[in-house]
Design a protein around this motif. Sequence first.
Motif, PDB file in Angstrom:
ATOM      1  N   THR A  73     -18.152 -30.444 -23.976  1.00 17.37           N
ATOM      2  CA  THR A  73     -18.244 -29.830 -24.963  1.00 17.37           C
ATOM      3  C   THR A  73     -16.844 -29.851 -26.074  1.00 17.37           C
ATOM      4  O   THR A  73     -16.790 -30.110 -27.195  1.00 17.37           O
ATOM      5  CB  THR A  73     -18.518 -28.391 -24.927  1.00 17.37           C
ATOM      6  N   ILE A  74     -15.712 -29.726 -25.276  1.00 14.47           N
ATOM      7  CA  ILE A  74     -14.376 -30.038 -26.112  1.00 14.47           C
ATOM      8  C   ILE A  74     -14.232 -31.436 -26.542  1.00 14.47           C
ATOM      9  O   ILE A  74     -13.812 -31.431 -27.610  1.00 14.47           O
ATOM     10  CB  ILE A  74     -13.560 -29.562 -24.783  1.00 14.47           C
ATOM     11  N   ARG A  75     -14.597 -32.185 -25.692  1.00  8.54           N
ATOM     12  CA  ARG A  75     -14.125 -33.662 -26.118  1.00  8.54           C
ATOM     13  C   ARG A  75     -15.202 -34.086 -27.334  1.00  8.54           C
ATOM     14  O   ARG A  75     -14.881 -34.740 -28.285  1.00  8.54           O
ATOM     15  CB  ARG A  75     -14.663 -34.522 -24.935  1.00  8.54           C
ATOM     16  N   THR A  76     -16.557 -33.378 -27.330  1.00 13.94           N
ATOM     17  CA  THR A  76     -17.272 -33.929 -28.479  1.00 13.94           C
ATOM     18  C   THR A  76     -16.854 -33.156 -29.850  1.00 13.94           C
ATOM     19  O   THR A  76     -16.953 -33.675 -30.935  1.00 13.94           O
ATOM     20  CB  THR A  76     -18.970 -33.332 -28.119  1.00 13.94           C
ATOM     21  N   GLY A  77     -16.386 -32.041 -29.604  1.00  9.43           N
ATOM     22  CA  GLY A  77     -15.738 -31.230 -30.603  1.00  9.43           C
ATOM     23  C   GLY A  77     -14.539 -31.896 -31.233  1.00  9.43           C
ATOM     24  O   GLY A  77     -14.429 -31.900 -32.349  1.00  9.43           O
ATOM     25  N   PHE A  78     -13.669 -32.539 -30.348  1.00  7.86           N
ATOM     26  CA  PHE A  78     -12.533 -33.245 -30.952  1.00  7.86           C
ATOM     27  C   PHE A  78     -13.000 -34.459 -31.999  1.00  7.86           C
ATOM     28  O   PHE A  78     -12.573 -34.754 -32.702  1.00  7.86           O
ATOM     29  CB  PHE A  78     -11.672 -33.595 -29.825  1.00  7.86           C
ATOM     30  N   SER A  79     -14.028 -34.981 -31.311  1.00  8.86           N
ATOM     31  CA  SER A  79     -14.436 -36.400 -32.169  1.00  8.86           C
ATOM     32  C   SER A  79     -15.188 -35.977 -33.449  1.00  8.86           C
ATOM     33  O   SER A  79     -15.296 -36.605 -34.277  1.00  8.86           O
ATOM     34  CB  SER A  79     -15.520 -36.983 -31.060  1.00  8.86           C
ATOM     35  N   GLN A  80     -15.495 -34.623 -33.365  1.00 11.72           N
ATOM     36  CA  GLN A  80     -16.109 -34.059 -34.952  1.00 11.72           C
ATOM     37  C   GLN A  80     -15.128 -33.360 -35.682  1.00 11.72           C
ATOM     38  O   GLN A  80     -15.550 -32.653 -36.656  1.00 11.72           O
ATOM     39  CB  GLN A  80     -17.338 -33.306 -34.439  1.00 11.72           C
ATOM     40  N   ARG A  81     -13.917 -33.221 -35.159  1.00 16.90           N
ATOM     41  CA  ARG A  81     -12.740 -32.450 -35.578  1.00 16.90           C
ATOM     42  C   ARG A  81     -13.377 -30.804 -35.884  1.00 16.90           C
ATOM     43  O   ARG A  81     -13.104 -30.376 -36.766  1.00 16.90           O
ATOM     44  CB  ARG A  81     -12.510 -32.934 -37.125  1.00 16.90           C
ATOM     45  N   ARG A  82     -13.770 -30.422 -34.480  1.00 16.84           N
ATOM     46  CA  ARG A  82     -14.031 -29.128 -34.538  1.00 16.84           C
ATOM     47  C   ARG A  82     -13.542 -28.720 -33.139  1.00 16.84           C
ATOM     48  O   ARG A  82     -13.597 -29.456 -32.128  1.00 16.84           O
ATOM     49  CB  ARG A  82     -15.625 -28.957 -34.410  1.00 16.84           C
ATOM     50  N   LEU A  83     -12.865 -27.413 -33.182  1.00  9.64           N
ATOM     51  CA  LEU A  83     -12.350 -26.905 -31.982  1.00  9.64           C
ATOM     52  C   LEU A  83     -13.100 -25.643 -31.244  1.00  9.64           C
ATOM     53  O   LEU A  83     -13.477 -24.720 -31.960  1.00  9.64           O
ATOM     54  CB  LEU A  83     -10.805 -26.197 -32.197  1.00  9.64           C
ATOM     55  N   SER A  84     -13.513 -25.993 -30.126  1.00 13.54           N
ATOM     56  CA  SER A  84     -14.548 -25.040 -29.455  1.00 13.54           C
ATOM     57  C   SER A  84     -13.732 -24.011 -28.563  1.00 13.54           C
ATOM     58  O   SER A  84     -14.238 -23.013 -28.422  1.00 13.54           O
ATOM     59  CB  SER A  84     -15.463 -25.768 -28.708  1.00 13.54           C
ATOM     60  N   GLU A  85     -12.275 -24.235 -28.387  1.00 12.11           N
ATOM     61  CA  GLU A  85     -11.697 -23.364 -27.603  1.00 12.11           C
ATOM     62  C   GLU A  85     -10.459 -22.501 -28.062  1.00 12.11           C
ATOM     63  O   GLU A  85      -9.960 -23.052 -29.070  1.00 12.11           O
ATOM     64  CB  GLU A  85     -10.971 -24.220 -26.414  1.00 12.11           C
TER      65      GLU A  85
END
Length: 254
Positions: A230-242
């Motif tokens: 989830t974290i890595r996918t968010g980084f690829s989409q420029r979205r921070l989940s944590e």
Amino acid sequence: MRSEDFRAILGKIKDHTDHLALHVLGEPLLHPELGELLALCHEHGLKVNLTTNGTLLAQRQALLLASHALRQVNISLHGLAELPHESDQETALAGVFAFVQEAMHTPLFISLRLWNLSAAEDNGHNQRILNRITNFFALPKSLDSGPTPGHGLTLAPKVFLSQNARFTWPHAPAQDLGDKGTCRGLRDHVAILVDGTVVPCCLDGEADIPLGNIHAQTLDEICNSPRATTIRTGFSQRRLSEPLCRRCTFRQSF
């Protein structure tokens, strides 16, 4: 970290990387078994980048220069400002320059860091250090305090100066800076803490984002866990989940 735990961890990560960085908020030169840890890295074919505040370089100089594993030493010169007296700062700085003088005759890379440019007032600390650097390297003109983009300024072969803004370690409490952004954590590095906890990046020194434990799991299992994905996918989409990532000022560099 005990040397036997360190050895076990090296056995688990050796197929994933050729490089190991010793930092994550601690001072590596304080470790009583540092020589053994560096020897274990060499035994496992790992090249080490070590980050230090520089105050113990004089005491550890012989050990460091004799290490076959050590590739680069990063010296956080801004940390010297925390010493209580200017005379203490001068003594530590003399030790730094003595180490650099000897390291220049070895394959080591040296990065001198002044990462405190957002400080409202440094009481001339940075400029004193920059003047000393100018004199030590016999530079043709004085160095100015200011950001050094990219890999910094080359002072001599394999010796560099990096000046950058101060960053705040993102462990709570800190301001939420929003959920837009990315990071290199989980892309080209993870951090392993003293008890074996694996976290996404080297700024998570307090294990706000525990992904697993290297003593109980493989690195592949940890990096492919649902939370890590989830974290890595968010980084690829420029979205921070944590929440930790939302508080981190260093990720604003990317």
